[in-house]
Design a protein around this motif. Structure first.
Motif, PDB file in Angstrom:
ATOM      1  N   ALA A 178       0.836  -1.203   0.000  1.00  0.00           N
ATOM      2  CA  ALA A 178       0.000   0.000   0.000  1.00  0.00           C
ATOM      3  C   ALA A 178       0.872   1.255   0.000  1.00  0.00           C
ATOM      4  CB  ALA A 178      -0.923  -0.003   1.213  1.00  0.00           C
ATOM      5  N   ARG A 179       1.990   1.187   0.694  1.00  0.00           N
ATOM      6  CA  ARG A 179       2.850   2.364   0.793  1.00  0.00           C
ATOM      7  C   ARG A 179       3.798   2.485  -0.389  1.00  0.00           C
ATOM      8  NH1 ARG A 179       5.244   5.790  -0.001  1.00  0.00           N
ATOM      9  NH2 ARG A 179       6.582   7.187   1.218  1.00  0.00           N
ATOM     10  N   TRP A 180       4.398   1.341  -0.830  1.00  0.00           N
ATOM     11  CA  TRP A 180       5.487   1.441  -1.793  1.00  0.00           C
ATOM     12  C   TRP A 180       5.141   0.917  -3.175  1.00  0.00           C
ATOM     13  CZ3 TRP A 180       9.080   4.508  -0.048  1.00  0.00           C
ATOM     14  CH2 TRP A 180       9.270   4.599   1.335  1.00  0.00           C
ATOM     15  N   GLY A 181       4.052   0.228  -3.325  1.00  0.00           N
ATOM     16  CA  GLY A 181       3.605  -0.183  -4.651  1.00  0.00           C
ATOM     17  C   GLY A 181       4.372  -1.322  -5.282  1.00  0.00           C
ATOM     18  N   THR A 182       5.185  -2.019  -4.521  1.00  0.00           N
ATOM     19  CA  THR A 182       5.869  -3.169  -5.079  1.00  0.00           C
ATOM     20  C   THR A 182       6.126  -4.190  -3.987  1.00  0.00           C
ATOM     21  OG1 THR A 182       7.840  -3.962  -6.236  1.00  0.00           O
ATOM     22  CG2 THR A 182       8.130  -2.125  -4.750  1.00  0.00           C
ATOM     23  N   LEU A 183       6.345  -5.429  -4.394  1.00  0.00           N
ATOM     24  CA  LEU A 183       6.608  -6.477  -3.425  1.00  0.00           C
ATOM     25  C   LEU A 183       7.985  -7.102  -3.624  1.00  0.00           C
ATOM     26  CD1 LEU A 183       3.111  -8.108  -3.704  1.00  0.00           C
ATOM     27  CD2 LEU A 183       4.013  -6.972  -1.693  1.00  0.00           C
ATOM     28  N   ASP A 184       8.757  -6.541  -4.555  1.00  0.00           N
ATOM     29  CA  ASP A 184      10.034  -7.142  -4.885  1.00  0.00           C
ATOM     30  C   ASP A 184      11.098  -6.704  -3.877  1.00  0.00           C
ATOM     31  OD1 ASP A 184      12.745  -6.682  -6.785  1.00  0.00           O
ATOM     32  OD2 ASP A 184      11.713  -8.592  -6.996  1.00  0.00           O
ATOM     33  N   LEU A 185      11.854  -7.667  -3.371  1.00  0.00           N
ATOM     34  CA  LEU A 185      12.814  -7.358  -2.313  1.00  0.00           C
ATOM     35  C   LEU A 185      13.894  -6.386  -2.778  1.00  0.00           C
ATOM     36  CD1 LEU A 185      13.322 -10.859  -0.668  1.00  0.00           C
ATOM     37  CD2 LEU A 185      12.044  -8.941   0.215  1.00  0.00           C
ATOM     38  N   ASP A 186      14.434  -6.613  -3.960  1.00  0.00           N
ATOM     39  CA  ASP A 186      15.498  -5.732  -4.437  1.00  0.00           C
ATOM     40  C   ASP A 186      15.001  -4.301  -4.637  1.00  0.00           C
ATOM     41  OD1 ASP A 186      17.885  -7.549  -6.538  1.00  0.00           O
ATOM     42  OD2 ASP A 186      17.412  -7.627  -4.402  1.00  0.00           O
ATOM     43  N   LEU A 187      13.834  -4.173  -5.274  1.00  0.00           N
ATOM     44  CA  LEU A 187      13.293  -2.831  -5.517  1.00  0.00           C
ATOM     45  C   LEU A 187      12.995  -2.136  -4.201  1.00  0.00           C
ATOM     46  CD1 LEU A 187      10.899  -3.382  -8.509  1.00  0.00           C
ATOM     47  CD2 LEU A 187      13.009  -2.066  -8.484  1.00  0.00           C
ATOM     48  N   LEU A 188      12.407  -2.878  -3.266  1.00  0.00           N
ATOM     49  CA  LEU A 188      12.098  -2.281  -1.972  1.00  0.00           C
ATOM     50  C   LEU A 188      13.371  -1.841  -1.282  1.00  0.00           C
ATOM     51  CD1 LEU A 188       9.294  -4.653  -0.719  1.00  0.00           C
ATOM     52  CD2 LEU A 188       9.075  -2.220  -1.189  1.00  0.00           C
TER      53      LEU A 188
END
Lengths: 113, 326, 496
Positions: C188-198
């Protein structure tokens, strides 16, 4: 219109948060295992509503399909876990006579929780 | 306040109330009924959130099948009770924990809800999530239902794992069978009078249900629907047929049954492995994408139907007619 | 995404997921006949893991985008040194436990029972789920893998005790929900679930703190950190020995692994002094309480299960200790590497112990400590493997356990955090105490009890695992170098 648009998702998101709280209360205070399963499903449903609502923040853009897909996955996982829990409860009750965890069984006059 | 917003607020308050009733109700059967009601209301909420696929899944799986599962377990607990045990297995005195415990837990839950609410209110205004990426790439998947595109295209690995999760959960349920009952038929057979209500519904509803199921899986690539929703409806049809006494469900040791359970995931995995040799696991060549997705969904619906039906039937046990009056 | 239509051999990363998934799907219709596939799987999986290690060592961290869809839209599988090491551990433990189980759940003889008809499907599911956890680079994908892991684990635990399995499930349900809620907040906050991108995006923010707290709480339940450890001893103590070996050796480590990935890759910015010290304190309490309960236990499998609770405590000491040294020290990433070493060494030693205990129980018919007198003379090979495993658990040289403790101790001394050093040393002493009782009984000069024969081939299994635990102490360099590939920056600099 934008005011109602913003509030629309917010209402459901906050409701989701509330449902999570309600479910958690049930999960922690009730000891009968079937009630715990119901509470687990309520919490899960609250989490999904929160998820779906935050995916619908802009009514003009439409709903984000990724949360929706993940929610469907979550619903299926939830029923799998519920089915396993229900089967365990039924079998354990057959063997032990009560649908409670051993540490939750107590003398009839109750005790401090 | 516009009418739509008023409706939303009212629905949410109702949801909270019914959820509370489901959780703190005095009597377990009452809690289950409230929970099923809650599930149906949530389906309406999903429609308001423009999530029709989720509404279908929630109504069918969350309210329907879960409700059936809970009621079935509750019955099983009641049936198994010994008369001389203190308290009854289905609803023992279950004394509420001490007031202090309840109050502390209540405060904890309020804090959590408050924290979540505050986090929600502080989310950034302009957030599109992954809507742009999905729109840009949906065409390549060959389907126009975005949710199906995510489930079987972009995040197909999740769906593959999920289809395996239900199969393994079923196996785990079977693992619980008591000694000596391994070849027995799963339970939940009702005493259906020949011309009674259950038997009649058991004749009328299955064909309708099957048509709905086929529609859901077929239309799922362009309209709301999909393998899970279709599989659930078909599974309910199987359950109804079994409960109404129109057919004996195969024993869990039957290899054909077990093959049916894993057929969907196997086809899915096989297609994935083929893709792996051609560049990427679970990759679908754009020209074939729609066909492959439809193929996967159809076989998967079949497996899901069988798996969910057997999940609700539960652990194999002694046939009921042997135990009670017939 | 366009695909190049040429045929190429899929990378070992994919095979490590495809093989166990295929085995599990085949095992459902095959029932107990699936036991025949175990010897093949036992050879193939370690080979694949070694192949992956070669690829990672030569080519650096590996990545595979599933379906050709790159994150944030799609899911990526990633393997660095840490993943490869855990995958090899999984392959070795899975092979040993699986081969051990063939005698317990044979493909032929008598009627199929509920246990033999479902064990293999559940066992391969466990394996598949573990491999996905160690390879997946997506938060929600990890959630689904964790649920598969839970279902398989509960199913296997239920073969031992229904009540223990029920308790395990209740705790696991709670943990899953907490983790899922955290994931929801992150998206909801960051728009992604990918570990590297996060990892590139995440910032210290209120919503992220709440999400991190929830995910951590959920994972701590699954990792059985004190005080949320109550489900572990009954479940691991009652399950069939090969299942306990994998449960204690790997399943709890899966949750720990995700915690390490989260905190060292994604969330170092959020780690406050208080949180880090609190985690260490809980780890210290786990060591203390687990050891005391192990000392008091009267059954061999319970001693080993409580020992798991204690040994898991060491893993959580890496939060306060990571990066304790100054940049000049060559062992600066000592605590982080030491923690992983500990996870691997404990996995090998604990699995060896459970398998050895399993053989002893089969021979004697029960696992009460007072009934083990003289077993050393009757089953010398098995007792010796138990002893070797104990050496590693106690942290005596030469063994993997010793290297792990030594790495963590040097980090503690270098950072002047003497409290943790004291805890580590005390833990070793306590382990010696709780392992002394069973070992003493076994080595007593008493008449050996009535024994059922135990196949010599099966005795090799715990011995190989224990030998590997000792080997880790004799040749730690390879593993050490492997773990440095793809090691997160926070491991070097610390979390504070």
């Amino acid at each position: 219109m934008s005011d109602a648009g913003v509030a629309h998702w917010l209402v459901y998101a906050l409701a989701g948060a509330g449902i999570i709280g309600v479910g958690l209360y049930g999960f922690l205070t009730r000891r009968h295992l079937l009630r715990r399963v119901i509470a687990f499903n309520v919490i899960g449903s609250g989490i999904f509503i929160l998820f779906g609502a935050t995916g619908y923040r802009d009514a003009d853009l439409g709903a984000d399909p990724v949360p929706q897909a993940l929610i469907i996955t979550g619903v299926v996982v939830a029923i799998s876990l519920t089915a396993l829990a229900a089967a365990l409860i039924a079998r354990q009750a057959e063997e032990a006579g009560a649908a409670l965890l051993p540490e939750d069984e107590e003398p009839p006059h109750g005790r401090k929780g | 306040m516009s009418a739509a917003l008023f409706f939303d607020v009212a629905l949410c308050l109702l949801l909270l109330a019914v959820a509370l009733a489901a959780v703190v109700g005095r009597d377990i059967f009452g809690s289950i009924v409230f929970f099923i009601t809650y599930g149906i209301l949530v389906a309406i909420a999903w429609i308001r959130l423009e999530a029709v696929d989720v509404a279908l899944a929630e109504a069918a799986i969350g309210a329907g099948l879960t409700g059936a599962l809970l009621v079935g377990t509750w019955r099983r607990l009641r049936r198994g009770r010994a008369e001389d045990l203190p308290g009854r297995p289905d609803d023992p005195q279950d004394p509420l924990p001490a007031t202090l415990h309840r109050r502390c837990t209540g405060v904890l839950c309020l804090v959590l809800t408050g924290g979540l609410g505050w986090a929600i209110l502080n989310l950034p205004e302009a957030s599109t999530g992954l809507i742009p990426e999905v729109s840009a790439n949906l065409e390549t998947t060959g389907v126009s239902n975005a949710v199906t595109g995510v489930l079987l295209g972009f995040r197909a690995f999740d769906t593959l794992l999920e289809s395996i999760v239900i199969a393994v959960a079923l196996v785990a349920v079977w693992a619980l069978t008591a000694e000596g009952l391994w070849g027995a038929s799963p339970g939940l057979r009702q005493h259906a009078k020949r011309d009674g209500v259950l038997a009649t519904f058991g004749r009328i509803l299955p064909p309708i249900g099957l048509v709905i199921a086929v529609y859901l899986v077929w239309a799922g690539s362009t309209l709301p629907g999909g393998a899970f929703q279709a599989g659930t409806v078909a599974g309910a049809v199987l359950l109804l047929t079994a409960m109404a006494g129109h057919g004996e469900p195969p024993a869990v040791t039957d290899p054909r049954l077990r093959l049916a359970v894993v057929a969907g995931p196997l086809v899915f995995l096989a297609i994935g492995i083929t893709g792996a040799f051609f560049g990427s696991f679970l990759a679908l060549p754009p020209a074939w994408s729609k066909t492959l997705i439809t193929l996967i969904e159809v076989v998967l619906s079949g497996s899901i139907a069988v798996t969910l039906a057997y999940m609700v039937l539960g652990v194999p046990r002694e046939p009921e007619h042997r135990r009670s009056r017939s | 995404m366009p695909l190049v239509p040429e045929i190429g051999l899929p990378s070992p990363l994919l095979w490590l997921i495809i093989v166990p998934l295929s085995a599990l799907l085949a095992a459902v219709p095959l029932g107990r006949r699936a036991a025949r596939s175990m010897p093949i799987v036992a050879v193939v999986m370690p080979a694949l893991a070694l192949w992956l290690i070669v690829e990672v060592s030569l080519g650096g961290p590996q990545e595979h985008t599933l379906g050709g869809w790159t994150p944030p839209l799609g899911i990526a599988l990633r393997a660095d040194g840490l993943s490869a090491a855990m995958l090899l551990l999984t392959a070795v433990l899975g092979a040993a436990a699986g081969l051990f189980s063939i005698a317990l759940y044979p493909p032929r003889g008598g009627d199929e029972s509920a246990a033999s008809g479902t064990f293999w499907a559940l066992f391969f599911s466990l394996w598949a789920a573990l491999n996905v956890v160690f390879l997946s680079g997506d938060l929600f994908n990890l959630y689904v893998a964790l649920e598969l892991l839970t279902i398989a684990s509960v199913g296997l635990a239920a073969l031992g005790s229904l009540a223990a399995a029920m308790r395990y499930l209740v705790f696991a349900l709670f943990g899953s929900l907490a983790y899922l809620l955290g994931v929801v907040l992150v998206y909801a906050r960051w728009g992604t679930l990918d570990l590297d991108l996060l990892g590139t995006m995440i910032d210290a923010e209120p919503a992220t703190f709440l999400a991190a707290g929830l995910m951590t709480a959920g994972l701590l339940v699954k990792a059985a950190l004190f005080p949320l450890h109550g489900w572990l001893p009954p479940a691991h103590g009652a399950a069939p020995p090969p299942a306990s070996a994998v449960l204690s050796g790997l399943v709890v480590k899966a949750a720990f692994y995700i915690l390490v990935r989260l905190w060292f890759d994604l969330l170092p910015a959020l780690a406050t002094e208080a949180f880090v010290q609190a985690t260490g304190a809980l780890g210290a309490l786990a060591i203390l309480v687990g050891s005391v309960m192990a000392i008091r236990a009267e059954r061999l499998k319970l001693v080993i299960a409580y020992s798991t609770v204690a040994q898991l405590g060491y893993l959580f000491l890496i939060w306060p200790l990571a990066g304790g040294a100054t940049g000049e020290m060559p062992w600066a990433a000592g605590a982080w590497t030491g923690g992983i070493f500990h996870a691997v060494a404990h996995g090998l030693a604990k699995a060896a112990m459970f398998l050895a205990a399993g053989l002893m129980i089969e021979a004697v018919g029960h696992d009460r400590l007072d009934g083990l007198a003289g077993l050393g003379r009757a089953l010398p090979f098995t007792t010796f493997s138990f002893g070797l495993a104990a050496v590693s658990l106690m942290g005596l040289p030469p063994s993997g356990g010793f290297i792990a403790k030594w790495l963590m101790l040097t980090a503690a001394f270098a950072a002047d955090e003497l409290v943790w050093a004291g805890v580590i040393l005390a833990g070793g002493l306590l382990a010696a105490i709780y392992l002394f009782r069973p070992l003493n009984r076994m080595l007593q000069k008493a008449d050996p009890p009535e024994l059922k024969p135990v196949a010599r081939r099966r005795e090799l299994l715990p011995m190989s695992l224990a030998a590997l635990a000792i080997l880790m102490g004799l040749a730690p360099g390879g593993l050490y170098a492997l773990l440095q590939i793809g090691r997160p920056v926070a491991a070097l600099e610390g979390l504070e």
